[in-house]
Design a protein around this motif. Structure first.
Motif, PDB file in Angstrom:
ATOM      1  N   HIS A 269      -7.549   2.083  -2.399  1.00  0.00           N
ATOM      2  CA  HIS A 269      -7.951   1.142  -1.353  1.00  0.00           C
ATOM      3  C   HIS A 269      -8.841   1.810  -0.305  1.00  0.00           C
ATOM      4  N   LYS A 270      -8.453   3.027   0.120  1.00  0.00           N
ATOM      5  CA  LYS A 270      -9.217   3.703   1.167  1.00  0.00           C
ATOM      6  C   LYS A 270      -8.957   5.196   1.113  1.00  0.00           C
TER       7      LYS A 270
ATOM      8  N   LYS B 156       0.846  -1.195   0.000  1.00  0.00           N
ATOM      9  CA  LYS B 156       0.000   0.000   0.000  1.00  0.00           C
ATOM     10  C   LYS B 156       0.881   1.244   0.000  1.00  0.00           C
TER      11      LYS B 156
ATOM     12  N   THR C  72      -5.697  -1.490   9.162  1.00  0.00           N
ATOM     13  CA  THR C  72      -7.027  -0.935   8.858  1.00  0.00           C
ATOM     14  C   THR C  72      -6.954   0.504   8.360  1.00  0.00           C
TER      15      THR C  72
ATOM     16  N   TYR D 256      -4.831   9.293   1.155  1.00  0.00           N
ATOM     17  CA  TYR D 256      -5.283   8.196   0.310  1.00  0.00           C
ATOM     18  C   TYR D 256      -4.384   6.985   0.524  1.00  0.00           C
TER      19      TYR D 256
ATOM     20  N   GLU E 219      -7.062   3.071  10.178  1.00  0.00           N
ATOM     21  CA  GLU E 219      -7.858   3.933  11.041  1.00  0.00           C
ATOM     22  C   GLU E 219      -6.940   4.950  11.705  1.00  0.00           C
TER      23      GLU E 219
ATOM     24  N   ILE F  17      -8.944   8.334   3.737  1.00  0.00           N
ATOM     25  CA  ILE F  17      -9.046   8.818   5.111  1.00  0.00           C
ATOM     26  C   ILE F  17      -9.405  10.293   5.022  1.00  0.00           C
TER      27      ILE F  17
END
Length: 472
Positions: free
Chosen positions: A119-120, A93, A170, A105, A172, A122
């Motif tokens: 992928h995610k 990642k 995660t 990102y 987070e 934030i």
């Protein structure tokens, strides 16, 4: 033997083992549309750098972000050589902070390395709510498996050098790394070294100061940084503030790669010098100037004297050579740092810049050159801007450079970059005697991107590189 282990974890056991790693075949770099007039999101470009490939020196994939005006800047990894001994970790990642949006990102580069996917996201709201900070900047992976991203401002755009911790699985937001109320006055870059229980960080300026361009009056008012902050790695707090003599706007900071080393270098942009920081005999930390790039007296520029403006520095993995870029003067320099207290210039190459012959700037007095350098033309294209972000191959034989600094400053100092886009160039390095030579067959012209000219920034190799991996 650990050096032969293929399943120990990400990266390499030592910097010298990393030098034996495979040649880079692709690189990732963020491309910016903020301030260019193109209403499109920034994107992550994948560039083919394999000379055997039919797509050599071409963008082979573009991953647009979901929002506009992020100003993607520096990137890092979910994990790196600091986690080499952990076989459960994988470098798959890429962490992409947005300097002006404060989003982060997370990009999946493991599933299809030549075609990354998002992928995610934030969101800035999560970071602001949990950490009370904004303007995310530099990302480093930690041996704990966490990811740390530093910030430059508070929610009002004032200076605040804080560090946001992300869960490495995660992603987070866990909170801030430093103790409550313990942020530095300003932030920019950082590097840690657990063997000496230390982290060092630098400072640019408050976002409210730099966001709209460079104003010399802000320098006179003392609004730009000139300090290195020394942090206790275990206690998460500042233990020393090193006020540099003639060290204005300290940006990139690098420890030597050898994890037992107790010294490193920082590039001071506006004062155009390199300062060495080191652990002294008393066990505290000191700093001294070891390289100075003289300003040039000029006519036809915003000020009567033009600094080199050192904007990026690199150390080869064997800690033999130091490289840095003078974004305004237009050159990249190579120094032998076998004696870190007395770096020796071994290579220099001009890749554009503000003082080229036939341009708007006339050099009146120059302590180094006898004439203004010729404009650089590669594959028929006259190169706009000057060398800015640099990245070295693992074996130290190839140096890549891009030409965009930060879109607001690009617009001010190099308006041609806004109209024509930035470029990516490659320089061949003599690692035996020292020396730099342009590769005339390599050019990535971001002026020809499908949605219009883009500003390409920092480079990353899928397997790690000289400025993203930290050994412990």
């Amino acid at each position: 033997m650990a050096t032969k282990c293929t399943k120990c974890g990400p990266g390499y056991p030592t910097p010298l083992e990393a030098m034996k790693g495979p040649r880079e075949e692709i690189v990732y770099l963020p491309c910016i549309y903020r301030n260019t007039g193109t209403e499109a999101p920034d994107y992550l470009a994948t560039v083919d750098v394999d000379p055997k490939s039919p797509q050599y020196s071409q963008v082979i994939h573009r991953l647009p972000m979901p929002y506009l005006k992020d100003e993607l800047h520096h990137s890092g990894w979910n994990t790196c050589s600091s986690c080499f001994g952990d076989s459960t970790k994988s470098r798959n990642k890429l962490i992409l902070p947005g300097l002006m949006s404060s989003r982060i990102y997370v990009v999946d580069v493991g599933s299809e390395p030549r075609a990354p996917k998002l992928h995610k996201v934030i969101e800035a709201s999560e970071i602001q709510a949990k950490c009370n900070v904004s303007n995310t900047h530099t990302s480093h992976c930690l041996a704990s498996g966490e990811v740390m991203v530093n910030t430059l401002g508070d929610l009002q755009g004032n200076g605040k050098g804080s560090f946001v911790l992300l869960d490495g699985e995660t992603f987070e937001v866990k909170g801030t790394w430093e103790k409550p109320g313990g942020a530095s006055p300003m932030g920019y870059d950082f590097w840690y070294q657990p063997r000496h229980n230390v982290m060092v960080s630098t400072e640019w300026a408050a976002p409210n100061v730099f966001k709209d361009g460079f104003n010399p009056a802000h320098v006179e008012a003392g609004l730009y940084g000139s300090r290195i902050f020394v942090w206790d790695w275990q206690r998460h707090e500042i233990i020393q503030t090193l006020q540099m003599t003639d060290g204005l706007i300290p940006l990139e900071i690098r420890f030597l790669h050898d994890p037992s080393a107790t010294q490193g270098f920082v590039g001071c942009a506006l004062s155009s010098n390199i300062q060495r920081f080191y652990k002294n005999e008393e066990g505290t930390w000191s700093v001294e100037k070891v390289i100075q790039v003289p300003s040039k007296k000029v006519k036809g520029w915003m000020l009567p004297e033009m600094p080199g403006l050192i904007t990026d520095i690199l150390l080869s993995l064997d800690d033999r050579f130091l490289y840095f870029s003078n974004w305004l003067h237009g050159d990249i320099r190579q120094y032998d740092i076998s004696n870190p207290q007395k770096p020796r210039l071994t290579g220099q190459i001009f890749l554009g810049g503000s003082i080229v012959r036939g341009g708007s700037v006339q050099v009146l007095e120059d302590q180094e050159l006898t004439c203004q350098p010729e404009p650089l033309v590669v594959k028929g294209k006259r190169i706009p801007g000057g060398p800015q972000m640099i990245q070295l191959s693992l074996d130290g034989k190839r140096l890549y450079a891009t030409t965009s600094l930060y879109s607001d400053w690009d617009k001010q100092f190099y308006p041609d970059l806004i109209r024509e886009g930035s470029v990516m160039l490659q320089v061949d390095v003599d690692t035996v005697n020292g020396g730099l030579k342009l590769n005339p067959n390599f050019l990535v012209d971001f002026g020809k991107e499908p949605l219009g000219p883009a500003l390409a920034h920092e480079l990353r190799y899928p397997g790690g590189d000289c400025s993203s991996d930290i050994w412990i």
